[in-house]
Design an enzyme around this catalytic site. Structure first.
Site, PDB file in Angstrom:
ATOM      1  N   LYS A   1     -16.952  -6.276   7.453  1.00  0.00           N
ATOM      2  CA  LYS A   1     -15.628  -7.105   8.556  1.00  0.00           C
ATOM      3  C   LYS A   1     -15.727  -6.918   9.409  1.00  0.00           C
ATOM      4  CE  LYS A   1     -13.371  -6.866   3.788  1.00  0.00           C
ATOM      5  NZ  LYS A   1     -12.546  -6.553   3.334  1.00  0.00           N
TER       6      LYS A   1
ATOM      7  N   HIS B   1       0.747  -1.397  -0.420  1.00  0.00           N
ATOM      8  CA  HIS B   1       0.220   0.127   0.330  1.00  0.00           C
ATOM      9  C   HIS B   1       0.258   1.275  -0.163  1.00  0.00           C
ATOM     10  CE1 HIS B   1      -2.733  -2.741   2.733  1.00  0.00           C
ATOM     11  NE2 HIS B   1      -3.686  -2.420   1.304  1.00  0.00           N
TER      12      HIS B   1
ATOM     13  N   SER C   1      -3.343  -7.862   3.349  1.00  0.00           N
ATOM     14  CA  SER C   1      -3.181  -7.210   5.200  1.00  0.00           C
ATOM     15  C   SER C   1      -3.729  -8.384   5.073  1.00  0.00           C
ATOM     16  CB  SER C   1      -4.073  -6.648   5.262  1.00  0.00           C
ATOM     17  OG  SER C   1      -4.042  -4.802   4.234  1.00  0.00           O
TER      18      SER C   1
ATOM     19  N   ARG D   1      -1.584  -6.283  -8.020  1.00  0.00           N
ATOM     20  CA  ARG D   1      -1.050  -6.888  -7.533  1.00  0.00           C
ATOM     21  C   ARG D   1      -0.537  -7.659  -8.637  1.00  0.00           C
ATOM     22  NH1 ARG D   1      -2.470  -8.382  -1.691  1.00  0.00           N
ATOM     23  NH2 ARG D   1      -4.452  -8.207  -3.679  1.00  0.00           N
TER      24      ARG D   1
HETATM   25  O1  PNS Z   1      -9.068  -2.928   0.279  1.00  0.00           O
HETATM   26  P1  PNS Z   1     -10.327  -3.543   0.166  1.00  0.00           P
HETATM   27  O2  PNS Z   1     -10.775  -3.784   0.791  1.00  0.00           O
HETATM   28  O3  PNS Z   1      -9.148  -4.325  -1.361  1.00  0.00           O
HETATM   29  O4  PNS Z   1     -10.774  -2.122  -0.269  1.00  0.00           O
HETATM   30  C1  PNS Z   1     -11.802  -2.082  -1.207  1.00  0.00           C
HETATM   31  C2  PNS Z   1     -12.468  -0.622  -1.215  1.00  0.00           C
HETATM   32  C3  PNS Z   1     -12.782  -0.153   0.188  1.00  0.00           C
HETATM   33  C4  PNS Z   1     -12.012   0.038  -2.239  1.00  0.00           C
HETATM   34  C5  PNS Z   1     -14.392  -1.271  -1.939  1.00  0.00           C
HETATM   35  O5  PNS Z   1     -15.055  -2.406  -1.554  1.00  0.00           O
HETATM   36  C6  PNS Z   1     -15.235  -0.002  -1.645  1.00  0.00           C
HETATM   37  O6  PNS Z   1     -14.934   0.958  -2.397  1.00  0.00           O
HETATM   38  N1  PNS Z   1     -16.082   0.181  -1.019  1.00  0.00           N
HETATM   39  C7  PNS Z   1     -17.244   1.365  -0.276  1.00  0.00           C
HETATM   40  C8  PNS Z   1     -17.939   0.494  -0.841  1.00  0.00           C
HETATM   41  C9  PNS Z   1     -18.473   0.707  -2.223  1.00  0.00           C
HETATM   42  O7  PNS Z   1     -18.763   2.330  -3.229  1.00  0.00           O
HETATM   43  N2  PNS Z   1     -19.268  -0.319  -3.169  1.00  0.00           N
HETATM   44  C10 PNS Z   1     -19.563  -0.138  -4.629  1.00  0.00           C
HETATM   45  C11 PNS Z   1     -18.514  -0.563  -5.427  1.00  0.00           C
HETATM   46  S1  PNS Z   1     -18.918  -2.176  -5.711  1.00  0.00           S
END
Ligand code: PNS
Length: 171
Positions: free
Chosen positions: A41, A17, A129, A90
Site C-alpha cells: 500500500k 480507532h 481512514s 463498524r
Molecule cells: O487497518 P487495516 O488495514 O484494516 O488492518 C488490517 C490488518 C493489519 C489487521 C491485516 O491486514 C493484517 O493483520 N495484516 C498482516 C498480514 C497477515 O497476518 N495476514 C494474514 C491474515 S489474512
C-alpha cells in the site's frame, strides 16, 4: 497479565480507532497498538509518522504501547507472546472480511491467536481512514473524525492550509 495487540494501518488514526483503543485498554492489562508496515500500500503517513501520531493520541493511557510490525500478525504475536488480537467492527459489511482474517489467523497459529471484536460506538460507525483522507483532499471538514493535531497533519500532507472549525460547528 492479560495482553492484547490491536493491529491496523491507522493511516491516520480516527476517533473510531481511539474508541476501540480506550475500551480495549480498559479490558486488558496491556494493549499494544501496532502499525502494519504494508509494502503493498502507499500510505499517506510513513510507519514512523503513524507510530508517533498514535503515541501522541494515546499518551493519557498508561497501559497502551505503540509499535509496528511487518509480515504476518501471527508471527509478530508469537514473538511478543500475545494470544489476543483486537479488531473493531463498524457494520455488518466489516464482518465477512474480519471473520475471514480471524479464522485464518486462528488456523495458521494452531489456535494460539484468537481475535476479540469490539463493536465501534455508533457515533463513529461511519468513520474510516480512507474517507478522512478523501474528505481532507478536497478541503472538507475532518474535525469530527480525528483529533485536531491529526487533522492539521493530514491537511499538511495534502499541502492545504488548516482552518480550525468554528466551535459551534464542532459541537
Ligand atoms: O487497518 P487495516 O488495514 O484494516 O488492518 C488490517 C490488518 C493489519 C489487521 C491485516 O491486514 C493484517 O493483520 N495484516 C498482516 C498480514 C497477515 O497476518 N495476514 C494474514 C491474515 S489474512
Amino acid at each position: 497479565m492479560k495482553a492484547a495487540i490491536y493491529p491496523g494501518s491507522f493511516d491516520p488514526v480516527t476517533f473510531g480507532h481511539l474508541d476501540v483503543i480506550r475500551r480495549a485498554a480498559s479490558i486488558f492489562d496491556e494493549l499494544t497498538v501496532s502499525v502494519l508496515n504494508n509494502t503493498q500500500k502507499t500510505p499517506l503517513f510513513s510507519v514512523e509518522e503513524r507510530v508517533r501520531i498514535l503515541e501522541e493520541a494515546t499518551k493519557d493511557l498508561p497501559n497502551v504501547k505503540v509499535d509496528s510490525f511487518s509480515g504476518l500478525l501471527i508471527d509478530y504475536a508469537r514473538k511478543k507472546d500475545v494470544h489476543v488480537a483486537i479488531r473493531g467492527l463498524r457494520a455488518i459489511t466489516d464482518f465477512e472480511y474480519e471473520l475471514q482474517i480471524a479464522q485464518t489467523n486462528r488456523k495458521l497459529s494452531g489456535g494460539e491467536l484468537d481475535t476479540i471484536f469490539l463493536t465501534t460506538s455508533l457515533e463513529y460507525a461511519y468513520l474510516s481512514s480512507s474517507s478522512v483522507k478523501e474528505i481532507a483532499e478536497f478541503h472538507g471538514d475532518i474535525s469530527q473524525c480525528v483529533p485536531e493535531f491529526v487533522a492539521r497533519l493530514v491537511y499538511e500532507k495534502f499541502g492545504h492550509e488548516y482552518k480550525q472549525q468554528p466551535l459551534a460547528e464542532r459541537l
